[in-house]
Design an enzyme around this catalytic site. Structure first.
Site, short mmCIF file in Angstrom:
data_model
loop_
_atom_site.label_atom_id
_atom_site.label_comp_id
_atom_site.label_asym_id
_atom_site.label_seq_id
_atom_site.Cartn_x
_atom_site.Cartn_y
_atom_site.Cartn_z
N HIS A 212 38.09 44.85 41.92
CA HIS A 212 37.29 45.74 42.64
C HIS A 212 36.24 45.14 43.31
O HIS A 212 35.99 45.41 44.77
CB HIS A 212 36.63 46.85 41.98
CG HIS A 212 35.97 47.89 42.52
ND1 HIS A 212 36.67 48.68 43.53
CD2 HIS A 212 34.64 48.11 42.49
CE1 HIS A 212 35.51 49.67 43.84
NE2 HIS A 212 34.37 49.03 43.21
N ARG B 140 45.40 46.63 45.84
CA ARG B 140 44.40 45.79 45.89
C ARG B 140 44.63 44.68 44.66
O ARG B 140 44.66 44.88 43.51
CB ARG B 140 42.83 46.33 45.00
CG ARG B 140 41.99 45.60 44.88
CD ARG B 140 40.55 46.22 44.42
NE ARG B 140 40.78 47.43 43.38
CZ ARG B 140 40.81 47.14 42.11
NH1 ARG B 140 40.55 45.87 41.58
NH2 ARG B 140 40.72 48.03 41.15
N TYR C 171 42.23 46.34 32.68
CA TYR C 171 43.07 47.48 32.51
C TYR C 171 44.24 47.68 33.49
O TYR C 171 44.79 48.67 33.85
CB TYR C 171 41.98 48.56 33.57
CG TYR C 171 41.54 48.03 34.66
CD1 TYR C 171 42.32 48.29 36.09
CD2 TYR C 171 40.31 47.44 34.95
CE1 TYR C 171 41.79 47.64 37.26
CE2 TYR C 171 39.73 47.19 36.10
CZ TYR C 171 40.41 47.05 37.07
OH TYR C 171 39.86 46.56 38.58
#
Length: 395
Positions: A291, A287, A300
């Site tokens: 998200h 990805r 993160y």
């Protein structure tokens, strides 16, 4: 261009591979490479064709026109996705779940399907929706909050998006069991992500599909991040190996390789139609974006990881192959760029022209025969709405 690879000649599947994981050295995020022997790959990131005796037969007959079609699908899907992200940033959509980086997994698997196959998506399968003929503006209507999907699932065998994580695998399994009982030779495919693979619904789906030999393909897009949790927090073994414990095959495919995704999905669908039961396909991809548009991936994960995967971009990979094989010229790419811009304009205009839904529709179909409490709430809401008109009239 064509190269040979021992890894490509020997794809590993969980149902027929090595048993057990005791003593296996776990690979880390930074050391796993595209030459991983667990990975089925037909196109390298450099656009070179890798031979694979087991899967070549599913794509060797593909024509230059079909290859250009796959490229067009990915480019237009990415353009639509980018436009949707921009629209959300401009306040036109409430939320958007981007597919950036996952175009090959979705287009490759989507183009492997027959018209009579049935698709159960999650909420990020914009490329699969494109392959099934769902108008992109219908997807945006749901994220704008003006409809509940906007398309008839039976019109193109593409179910409405499912927001509840993993529950669509149960729907797909039940539908596939019905297909088998009806004696049809069609197949069912369920899409989900690496995070959903840890949901109990998915495990239950695996159990039922295996026991009843359901003609279903579980297509897991392992984009390596379940929001902020890496795959290493989901499983101690590669996700495709989970199928082994349920008694059916699992295979890991290069999710940035549209040809490999096409071939492996065709193989899995063929198994299903032949009465050989379910298959788990793990499309190992990435990805590249957030998200959803409410997420900040920089909190993160680092830029180094993202840049490494951008070098494996699925669209650039196929473009290199097309150019090296003389299957596409500058005119083709220029025309596609024009078509891409036209799609962006159409999407923008369509979203901004969408009418607001009936404010009172939320009170419909709550109970089959109506309810006094709902009637009371409807009346209160009507009075609330009327207060705005009264206020305007006062001025």
């Amino acid at each position: 261009m064509t190269v040979d690879s021992s890894a490509a000649r020997k794809p590993r599947r969980s149902a027929a591979g090595k048993a057990g994981t005791t003593g296996t050295k776990r690979t880390t995020r930074t050391t796993r490479k595209s030459t991983d022997p667990e990975l089925v790959q037909l196109l390298t990131p450099e656009g070179e064709r890798v031979r694979n005796a087991e899967y070549d037969g599913y794509v060797d007959g593909i024509t230059p026109d079909e290859l250009r079609g796959l490229y067009r699908d990915m480019v237009l899907t990415r353009r639509f996705d980018a436009e949707a992200t921009a629209l959300q940033r401009q306040g036109e959509l409430g939320l958007w779940a981007s597919l950036l980086g996952q175009e090959a997994a979705q287009i490759g698997s989507g183009r492997a399907l027959r018209d009579d196959d049935y698709v159960f998506p999650t909420y990020r399968e914009h490329g699969v929706a494109w392959c099934r003929g769902v108008d992109p503006t219908n997807l945006l209507g749901m994220f704008r909050g003006v409809n509940n999907g906007g398309w008839d699932p039976n019109g193109n065998n593409f179910h409405l998006y499912t927001i509840v994580i993993g529950s669509q695998t149960l729907h797909a399994t039940g539908y596939a069991m019905g297909v088998a009982k009806d004696g049809a030779d069609s197949a069912v495919i369920a899409y989900f992500g690496d995070g959903a693979s840890s949901q109990g619904d998915v495990a239950e789906s695996f159990t039922f599909s295996a026991v009843y030999n359901a003609p279903v393909v579980f297509f897991c897009q392992n984009n390596q991040w379940a929001i902020s949790e890496p795959t290493e927090k989901q499983s101690r073994v590669p996700l495709y190996q989970r199928a082994q414990g349920f008694g059916f095959p699992g295979v890991r495919v290069d999710g940035n390789d549209v040809l490999a995704c096409l071939a492996v999905t065709k193989w899995a669908l063929e198994r299903a139609r032949n009465g050989e039961g379910p298959t788990l396909v793990e499309a190992y991809t990435y990805r590249m974006g957030a998200h959803t548009t409410s997420d900040d991936p920089s909190r993160y994960r680092g830029d180094e990881e993202r840049l490494a995967w951008e070098a494996k971009d699925p669209i650039l990979r196929l473009r290199r192959f097309l150019e090296a094989s003389n299957h596409a010229d500058k005119g083709f790419f220029a025309e596609l760029e024009t078509e891409s811009e036209a799609l962006g304009r159409r999407v923008r205009e369509a979203v901004r022209a969408m009418p607001d839904p009936d404010h009172f529709a939320i009170f419909e179909n709550v109970y089959a025969d109506g309810h006094a409490l709902v009637d009371e709430e409807r009346a209160q809401f009507a009075a609330y709405q009327a207060s705005f008109a009264d206020a305007e009239g006062g001025h």
